[in-house]
Design a protein around this motif. Structure first.
Motif, PDB file in Angstrom:
ATOM      1  N   GLY A 125      13.050  -7.149  -5.736  1.00 12.12           N
ATOM      2  CA  GLY A 125      13.396  -8.443  -5.180  1.00 12.12           C
ATOM      3  C   GLY A 125      14.471  -8.289  -4.112  1.00 12.12           C
ATOM      4  N   ILE A 126      14.370  -9.084  -3.040  1.00 10.40           N
ATOM      5  CA  ILE A 126      15.315  -9.034  -1.927  1.00 10.40           C
ATOM      6  C   ILE A 126      15.739 -10.455  -1.602  1.00 10.40           C
TER       7      ILE A 126
ATOM      8  N   VAL B 297      11.523  -9.230   8.551  1.00  9.60           N
ATOM      9  CA  VAL B 297      12.146  -8.226   7.692  1.00  9.60           C
ATOM     10  C   VAL B 297      11.114  -7.649   6.730  1.00  9.60           C
ATOM     11  N   ALA B 298      10.274  -8.504   6.158  1.00 10.26           N
ATOM     12  CA  ALA B 298       9.236  -8.032   5.241  1.00 10.26           C
ATOM     13  C   ALA B 298       8.287  -7.070   5.936  1.00 10.26           C
ATOM     14  N   GLU B 299       7.937  -7.385   7.166  1.00 10.93           N
ATOM     15  CA  GLU B 299       7.059  -6.483   7.917  1.00 10.93           C
ATOM     16  C   GLU B 299       7.743  -5.154   8.214  1.00 10.93           C
ATOM     17  N   ARG B 300       9.026  -5.203   8.521  1.00 13.00           N
ATOM     18  CA  ARG B 300       9.762  -3.971   8.791  1.00 13.00           C
ATOM     19  C   ARG B 300       9.816  -3.084   7.539  1.00 13.00           C
ATOM     20  N   VAL B 301      10.041  -3.705   6.403  1.00  8.61           N
ATOM     21  CA  VAL B 301      10.061  -2.940   5.153  1.00  8.61           C
ATOM     22  C   VAL B 301       8.683  -2.375   4.853  1.00  8.61           C
TER      23      VAL B 301
ATOM     24  N   GLY C 101       5.708 -10.693  -0.735  1.00  6.31           N
ATOM     25  CA  GLY C 101       5.647 -12.145  -0.657  1.00  6.31           C
ATOM     26  C   GLY C 101       6.992 -12.696  -0.230  1.00  6.31           C
ATOM     27  N   VAL C 102       6.973 -13.658   0.693  1.00  2.00           N
ATOM     28  CA  VAL C 102       8.197 -14.212   1.271  1.00  2.00           C
ATOM     29  C   VAL C 102       8.242 -15.709   1.002  1.00  2.00           C
ATOM     30  N   ALA C 103       9.432 -16.211   0.632  1.00  2.00           N
ATOM     31  CA  ALA C 103       9.645 -17.647   0.459  1.00  2.00           C
ATOM     32  C   ALA C 103      11.012 -17.997   1.002  1.00  2.00           C
TER      33      ALA C 103
ATOM     34  N   ARG D 288      -4.027  -6.049  -0.125  1.00  2.00           N
ATOM     35  CA  ARG D 288      -2.807  -5.252  -0.244  1.00  2.00           C
ATOM     36  C   ARG D 288      -2.328  -4.733   1.131  1.00  2.00           C
ATOM     37  N   ASP D 289      -1.179  -4.036   1.121  1.00  2.00           N
ATOM     38  CA  ASP D 289      -0.529  -3.554   2.342  1.00  2.00           C
ATOM     39  C   ASP D 289      -0.369  -4.688   3.349  1.00  2.00           C
ATOM     40  N   GLN D 290       0.088  -5.829   2.839  1.00  2.00           N
ATOM     41  CA  GLN D 290       0.260  -7.009   3.684  1.00  2.00           C
ATOM     42  C   GLN D 290       1.508  -7.755   3.228  1.00  2.00           C
ATOM     43  N   SER D 291       1.995  -8.634   4.097  1.00  2.00           N
ATOM     44  CA  SER D 291       3.085  -9.525   3.734  1.00  2.00           C
ATOM     45  C   SER D 291       2.647 -10.958   3.982  1.00  2.00           C
TER      46      SER D 291
END
Length: 482
Positions: free
Chosen positions: A395-396, A409-413, A437-439, A467-470
């Motif tokens: 979790g971030i 940021v999620a894509e960069r990670v 997943g981003v919220a 998978r391998d997606q945000s």
């Protein structure tokens, strides 16, 4: 040597000569200062030279190992004693006494590798005091003889005076130098700008020390020197080790110089040499006790920090564990809501992690988790929070980060994990991917758990999409593939 090389060496040579000149000047000034700090009976009240030099050589071991520096110290001692008006034989004897005490203390301390010079172990201060006391005894045998030959004092009183003056100087000055931060001015400015400095509760121990010190001027009696003891202990329990050593130095100097004209607040029955010497023993004992108490508190605080780290950190990755992540993230979320700034959450899950453990073993899986942790950390800011929620799920929390920024940021990670293969022990390459997943916080989101549920839903959609997606809640078009 060509002119260019000679030019390159000049700054270092200038620094060399300047540093040695400063060392000579320091010894000269401190020794002359000590000769001026005499009581009416010709006994020196305070002798800072050895304590300052010992602290300097311990903080700068490269200086203490150089014979040239010790030669400069001896020459400066001799020059100071001659300038003070001592005959040459007495000056030589005093120089040998000063140098032998300093050299013995340095040798004893540096030959004990277990001694904690940061004084963060309670026994360290007592061990240091024992070494310095032994050095003072050796130095006092020579220095006391010089005082006996040059002053009307009895030999036993001269030796005792020399020894106690050295002990109290070591006890007051050496801890300050050993515990001082590497950049004290910067640390002072940072501390000064902290808002809690203006808190009365934070200033109360130091103010009580100042008040009791002033009170000792108004109330006569042999117990007046003990008025600041309880405030000193309060300071030791409340402040850092370095701050406590500074306040202890203030107490020692305040009490010592109250014995010297024109200030006389102690009763007349203490105005004899033996009574004053016994008083110095009391002052040195109080200083040692307070600094030892501060060392004990420092050791206790370090132990508590270690326990808190063990309780709040995941043992494998070093990230926050689930409970600590929830607690700190909820606090950060509350602050963001009060300040009306955006906050986002990312939930990350490593794709197909179980087959990695089954195929390569749990050892490889642990190494992969550690490597992924490093890549996640490199993609985040210092203000962001990251925790291991369980297994291969992370979790971030991103304070002051809107939906578009959080998705970036999620894509960069995600790309940092997918684009860089991991090397195994058998020279094979292991490629891994992650789904995210981003919220982002909305007015309808009441707490962290609600925000994490939204991120979990987005993570589920990312996995269902291949998978391998945000994915960002509420599910815009995914950013796929590498």
């Amino acid at each position: 040597m060509n002119p260019k090389q000679a030019f390159c060496l000049r700054p270092s040579r200038r620094h060399f000569f300047l540093s040695r000149f400063l060392l000579f000047s320091l010894v000269l000034v401190l020794t002359l200062l000590g000769t001026r700090l005499r009581h009416y009976d010709a006994l020196t009240i305070f002798w800072p030279a050895e304590a300052v030099l010992l602290g300097l050589f311990l903080r700068r071991p490269d200086w203490g190992r150089q014979v040239l520096n010790w030669t400069i110290v001896v020459v400066a001692y001799l020059c100071a004693e001659l300038i003070a008006g001592n005959p040459l034989p007495i000056a030589l004897l005093l120089t040998v006494a000063d140098a032998s005490g300093l050299g013995l203390a340095y040798w004893l301390i540096t030959h004990n590798p277990l001694l904690d010079l940061s004084l963060r172990r309670p026994q360290a201060m007592l061990t240091l005091a024992a070494y310095c006391s032994l050095a003072c005894v050796v130095s006092a045998l020579l220095g006391g003889l010089a005082l006996y030959l040059h002053t009307p004092q009895p030999l036993s009183l001269a030796i005792l005076s020399w020894m106690l003056t050295g002990m109290i100087s070591y006890a007051a000055i050496l801890p300050v130098i050993l515990t001082a931060p590497s950049r004290p001015l910067r640390r002072f400015l940072e501390y000064w700008n902290e808002p809690h400095l203006t808190s009365l509760a934070q200033l109360a121990p130091a103010l009580s020390l100042l008040l009791t010190s002033l009170l000792s001027l108004l109330i006569d009696g042999p117990g007046s020197m003990a008025f600041p003891v309880l405030p000193l202990l309060w300071c030791a329990l409340s402040y850092s080790l370095f701050s406590t050593t500074l306040l202890t130095l203030f107490y020692v100097l305040w009490t010592l110089f109250a014995l010297n004209p024109p200030v006389y607040f102690l009763p007349s029955q203490l105005h004899t040499s033996l009574d004053l010497l016994s008083l110095r023993i009391g002052i040195a004992s109080i200083a040692l006790a307070c600094i030892t108490c501060a060392s004990l508190m420092s050791a206790r605080n370090l132990a508590v920090e270690k326990l808190q780290r063990l309780a709040h950190r995941d043992a494998l990755t070093g990230l926050l564990n689930k409970q600590a992540f929830y607690q700190q993230s909820q606090d950060a979320l509350t602050q963001c809501r009060l300040k009306h700034i955006p906050v986002s959450v990312i939930v990350l899950d490593i794709d197909h992690f179980k087959p990695i453990n089954d195929t390569h073993g749990h050892h490889v899986g642990d190494l992969a988790l550690s490597a992924i942790t490093q890549r996640i950390s490199l993609a985040l800011r210092d203000t962001d929070l990251c925790g291991r929620l369980g297994g291969e799920e992370f979790g971030i929390l991103l304070p002051d980060c809107g939906a578009a920024q959080a998705h970036a940021v999620a894509e960069r990670v995600r790309k940092s994990i997918a684009l860089l293969p991991f090397s195994l022990d058998n020279q094979q390459q292991l490629t891994m991917t992650a789904s995210l997943g981003v919220a982002t916080l909305e007015s309808s989101t009441l707490d962290l758990h609600a925000l994490l549920r939204q991120a979990d839903k987005a993570l589920y959609e990312a996995k269902r999409a291949g998978r391998d997606q945000s994915f960002s809640y509420p599910f815009p078009e995914p950013q796929t593939g590498t």
